[in-house]
Every structure is written in C-alpha cells, then in structure tokens.
Design an enzyme around this catalytic site. Structure first.
Site, PDB file in Angstrom:
ATOM      1  N   LYS A  16      -6.594  -2.555   3.163  1.00 50.95           N
ATOM      2  CA  LYS A  16      -8.039  -2.724   3.413  1.00 50.95           C
ATOM      3  C   LYS A  16      -8.570  -4.022   2.832  1.00 50.95           C
ATOM      4  O   LYS A  16      -9.342  -4.736   3.463  1.00 50.95           O
ATOM      5  CB  LYS A  16      -8.826  -1.551   2.836  1.00 50.95           C
ATOM      6  CG  LYS A  16      -8.554  -0.217   3.479  1.00 50.95           C
ATOM      7  CD  LYS A  16      -9.515   0.864   3.016  1.00 50.95           C
ATOM      8  CE  LYS A  16      -9.465   1.119   1.523  1.00 50.95           C
ATOM      9  NZ  LYS A  16      -8.153   1.600   1.047  1.00 50.95           N
ATOM     10  N   ARG A  87     -16.753   8.137   0.031  1.00 52.53           N
ATOM     11  CA  ARG A  87     -15.575   8.899  -0.394  1.00 52.53           C
ATOM     12  C   ARG A  87     -15.745  10.408  -0.188  1.00 52.53           C
ATOM     13  O   ARG A  87     -14.802  11.164  -0.391  1.00 52.53           O
ATOM     14  CB  ARG A  87     -15.276   8.624  -1.871  1.00 52.53           C
ATOM     15  CG  ARG A  87     -14.778   7.210  -2.121  1.00 52.53           C
ATOM     16  CD  ARG A  87     -14.576   6.958  -3.583  1.00 52.53           C
ATOM     17  NE  ARG A  87     -14.203   5.569  -3.842  1.00 52.53           N
ATOM     18  CZ  ARG A  87     -12.960   5.130  -3.936  1.00 52.53           C
ATOM     19  NH1 ARG A  87     -11.954   5.963  -3.783  1.00 52.53           N
ATOM     20  NH2 ARG A  87     -12.706   3.865  -4.196  1.00 52.53           N
ATOM     21  N   ARG A 121       4.838  -3.324  -5.406  1.00 54.92           N
ATOM     22  CA  ARG A 121       3.872  -4.328  -5.885  1.00 54.92           C
ATOM     23  C   ARG A 121       4.221  -4.740  -7.315  1.00 54.92           C
ATOM     24  O   ARG A 121       4.577  -3.907  -8.146  1.00 54.92           O
ATOM     25  CB  ARG A 121       2.463  -3.738  -5.823  1.00 54.92           C
ATOM     26  CG  ARG A 121       1.366  -4.753  -6.054  1.00 54.92           C
ATOM     27  CD  ARG A 121       0.051  -4.272  -5.545  1.00 54.92           C
ATOM     28  NE  ARG A 121      -0.364  -2.986  -6.115  1.00 54.92           N
ATOM     29  CZ  ARG A 121      -1.487  -2.358  -5.769  1.00 54.92           C
ATOM     30  NH1 ARG A 121      -2.275  -2.877  -4.854  1.00 54.92           N
ATOM     31  NH2 ARG A 121      -1.817  -1.205  -6.335  1.00 54.92           N
ATOM     32  N   ARG A 150       2.776  -2.256 -12.444  1.00 63.84           N
ATOM     33  CA  ARG A 150       1.705  -1.511 -13.120  1.00 63.84           C
ATOM     34  C   ARG A 150       2.064  -0.030 -13.161  1.00 63.84           C
ATOM     35  O   ARG A 150       2.727   0.485 -12.259  1.00 63.84           O
ATOM     36  CB  ARG A 150       0.385  -1.674 -12.346  1.00 63.84           C
ATOM     37  CG  ARG A 150      -0.159  -3.089 -12.356  1.00 63.84           C
ATOM     38  CD  ARG A 150      -1.541  -3.154 -11.762  1.00 63.84           C
ATOM     39  NE  ARG A 150      -1.764  -2.188 -10.671  1.00 63.84           N
ATOM     40  CZ  ARG A 150      -2.817  -2.212  -9.883  1.00 63.84           C
ATOM     41  NH1 ARG A 150      -3.722  -3.137 -10.025  1.00 63.84           N
ATOM     42  NH2 ARG A 150      -2.970  -1.318  -8.931  1.00 63.84           N
ATOM     43  N   ARG A 161      -1.666   9.726  -6.212  1.00 70.06           N
ATOM     44  CA  ARG A 161      -2.873   9.014  -5.748  1.00 70.06           C
ATOM     45  C   ARG A 161      -3.114   9.258  -4.259  1.00 70.06           C
ATOM     46  O   ARG A 161      -4.252   9.442  -3.819  1.00 70.06           O
ATOM     47  CB  ARG A 161      -2.723   7.499  -5.979  1.00 70.06           C
ATOM     48  CG  ARG A 161      -2.971   7.064  -7.412  1.00 70.06           C
ATOM     49  CD  ARG A 161      -2.534   5.613  -7.624  1.00 70.06           C
ATOM     50  NE  ARG A 161      -3.295   4.658  -6.834  1.00 70.06           N
ATOM     51  CZ  ARG A 161      -2.875   3.429  -6.539  1.00 70.06           C
ATOM     52  NH1 ARG A 161      -1.706   3.012  -6.971  1.00 70.06           N
ATOM     53  NH2 ARG A 161      -3.632   2.613  -5.839  1.00 70.06           N
TER      54      ARG A 161
END
Length: 204
Positions: A16, A87, A121, A150, A161
């Site tokens: 996004k 959301r 990532r 991370r 998530r």
C-alpha cells in the site's frame, strides 16, 4: 487533472505504501495515512483530548480522536490517497459522512506471498532504509552485512499480524464489496505491474 479521492485497502505487505506514493506523484494527490495524520496533528484539541496525550501514555488513540484528525486531514487535501483507515465499521460510517470516495481499491495478495514479503524485509539500523533479501538488496557489502530483521517481521509474528488484520478488516472489505464500490486489484507481481493495474482502473 481531476482531484481523485482514493481509498487503498490491503493487508500488511500488500504494498500500500509503495502504491500510495506512486499514485500521489502521478496524480498530484496528498498521501493521508493514519500514522502521519496523528503525528502531524498531535496537539489537535478534541473533546476526548489530544492525540499526544494518548500516544505519550503508550495507549491506542481512540476511534473518536482518530476520526477527527483524519477528517481534518482530508478536508485540507484537494485530492488524496487514504491508507491505513478505516479499520472497522464505525470508522467506515464516519468516513462515509466525512467525504466522498471515487475509488476503493483492495490490493489482493496471497497469504504465502505476504509472509515471504514481510519475513524477507531487512532494515539498515544506521539509515532506517528498508531492503528485501530477494527483491532489493544494497550493492554495498558493508551495508548488506549490517542489515537486521525487525522483531515484527519474524514469521510467527507476521502470521499473527495477518490474522489480526483479517479479523478486524474483513468486515470493512465486505462492506465495500456489498456496496459495489470495491475494486479488487491483483497485488502480486512487480510494483510496476500493480501500479499499471491501478492506473488502468482509474484512467479507464
């Protein structure tokens, strides 16, 4: 050029942010994201308090405050790409009253592809730059060696998530599907491929 009001929906890892940036540059729009809007309006007074009062206490900013901050940001923009909001269905209702959307795009990406994108990532701790082990590694070997993953990009966290996202946001996607506003865009392939699909949908 017309001022487009675009809502961009999609799970973490769908791209996004990348697509919003390209859309804003191509169509001269403002990128309005929840996080940016809250940071830019930390001291905005609402009847529930300022965003800063919640952020500094480490608490989630309540919907009522987020709604007011977002509405102010959208009012200031001639055209925009909205990302990270709504959301939940209460926020959908508020958004419907606050503005009129021209396009509601949903970037559709397979779960396994999302996991691959997110777990691959890597971040440069010195510059904050993001890279990816498969698609986008720095040429400088010194930079490559200091890249870190991370904690929230580890696989078990990523899957959690994505589940939380689906539980919370599926009703939002269903709402726009039922109203006939939802345009599903294949979010797989290169960022250029995805961007071409979005511009084809806008320019018709």
């Amino acid at each position: 050029m017309a001022d487009h009001h675009i809502l961009l929906l999609g799970p973490p890892g769908a791209g996004k942010g990348t697509q919003a940036k390209e859309l804003c540059e191509t169509y001269d729009l403002d990128h309005v994201s929840t996080g940016d809007a809250l940071r830019a309006n930390k001291d905005m007074e609402t009847e529930y308090g300022t965003p800063r009062s919640f952020m500094e206490a480490g608490e989630l900013v309540p919907d009522e405050v987020v709604n007011e901050v977002l509405a102010a940001a959208l009012e200031d923009a001639d055209g925009y790409v909205l990302d990270g909001y709504p959301r939940n269905l209460d926020q959908v209702e508020y958004l419907d009253d606050a503005t009129e959307l021209d396009y509601v795009f949903f970037l559709d990406v397979d779960r396994d592809v999302l996991v691959e994108r997110l777990t691959g990532r890597r971040v440069d701790p010195e510059t904050g730059e993001n890279y990816h082990v498969e698609f986008d590694m720095p040429e400088d070997e010194e930079v490559r060696e200091r890249l870190v993953q991370r904690d929230d990009d580890e696989e078990d966290v990523v899957r959690e998530r994505l589940e939380v996202y689906e539980e919370n946001t599926e009703p939002v996607i269903e709402h726009y599907r039922e109203t006939g506003e939802l345009v599903e865009i294949d979010g797989e392939g290169t960022p250029e491929d995805v961007f071409e699909r979005l511009t084809d949908a806008i320019d018709g």
